[in-house]
Scaffold this active site. Structure first.
Site, mmCIF file in Angstrom:
data_model
loop_
_atom_site.group_PDB
_atom_site.id
_atom_site.type_symbol
_atom_site.label_atom_id
_atom_site.label_comp_id
_atom_site.label_asym_id
_atom_site.label_seq_id
_atom_site.Cartn_x
_atom_site.Cartn_y
_atom_site.Cartn_z
ATOM 1 N N ASP A 1 0.876 -1.164 0.000
ATOM 2 C CA ASP A 1 0.000 0.000 0.000
ATOM 3 C C ASP A 1 0.923 1.225 0.000
ATOM 4 O OD1 ASP A 1 -2.357 1.692 0.589
ATOM 5 O OD2 ASP A 1 -1.432 1.849 2.577
ATOM 6 N N ASP B 1 -0.100 5.071 1.084
ATOM 7 C CA ASP B 1 -0.292 6.066 2.137
ATOM 8 C C ASP B 1 -0.246 5.438 3.526
ATOM 9 O OD1 ASP B 1 -0.720 8.289 0.301
ATOM 10 O OD2 ASP B 1 -2.585 7.251 -0.213
#
Length: 237
Positions: free
Chosen positions: A69, A71
């Site tokens: 991922d 953020d």
């Protein structure tokens, strides 16, 4: 004969004065509950791991596809999200549905994002192993993006190892990352959110939790380890 009673009286008086002098003053009322050592020793049943332990667990295995991922996992990107909220929907989350915000976020605002140290260590380890690295984000897709280049520069990914960022988007009631993890045959997926972990587990991948920084703009903070996944120590930065 009267000297003895007088002497005893003097002794008793002296003792009473000493007791008064050393009498404890009443303790002030406590301000907070406080904590004792037994409470400090209590720990939640979390499967903590280090980057070195993850690397060791992969010893002897051929190169695999791994996913990250973005953020709060590899980038501390709250500055851009905070700016977006202030500019497009002060005090509200509506900016996350505004295409104008995503155009800015995906095309330059990551210049204000900080690469996380744990991500530097993880990506370097996987590059050394020869693994294929994919970045799968819940950000909305835009016509152009500079996120891929930012990640390449931040984490020193060789040009021949770069895969364009996958913008899975966000759809209500749907984990948009699941199909991408399946399509790319990702075996290990790192993420900070519950959706990251459940997406990995749903395709039988190894979901590993990266701690979200406590000052992240993304609240509330998730309960790391809630799904029995491994959680990387000291991964909040």
């Amino acid at each position: 004969m009267r000297k003895t009673p007088l002497a005893l009286s003097a002794v008793f008086l002296l003792l009473s004065l000493n007791q008064s002098a050393f009498a404890k003053e009443p303790a002030p009322a406590p301000l907070w509950p406080g904590v004792n050592v037994a409470q400090l020793a209590q720990q939640s049943p979390v499967h903590w791991v280090s980057v070195a332990q993850i690397e060791n667990s992969l010893n002897g295995r051929p190169p695999i596809a791994v996913g990250f991922d973005i953020d709060d996992t590899v980038l501390f990107s709250s500055p851009g999200f905070y700016r977006g909220q202030v500019e497009f929907s002060p005090g509200k989350q509506d900016y996350l549905k505004n295409p104008k915000f995503w155009e800015k976020m995906n095309n330059g605002w990551d210049d204000f994002s900080m690469p996380k140290e744990v991500a530097k260590s993880l990506i370097a380890m996987h590059l050394k192993r020869g693994d294929s690295i994919y970045f799968v984000t819940g950000r909305s897709e835009t016509k152009t993006e500079t996120v891929t280049k930012t990640l390449q520069n931040d984490f020193q990914i060789p040009q021949d190892k770069v895969n364009a960022v996958i913008f899975a988007g966000d759809k209500a009631g749907q984990n948009t990352k699941t199909q991408w993890l399946k399509d790319k045959q990702i075996k290990v997926f790192y993420g900070d959110s519950d959706n990251d972990i459940t997406a990995a587990q749903s395709v039988s991948a190894r979901g590993i939790r990266v701690l979200r920084a406590s000052n992240s703009s993304y609240k509330p903070l998730p309960q790391a380890g809630a799904f029995g996944e491994e959680v990387i120590v000291n991964s909040e930065y």
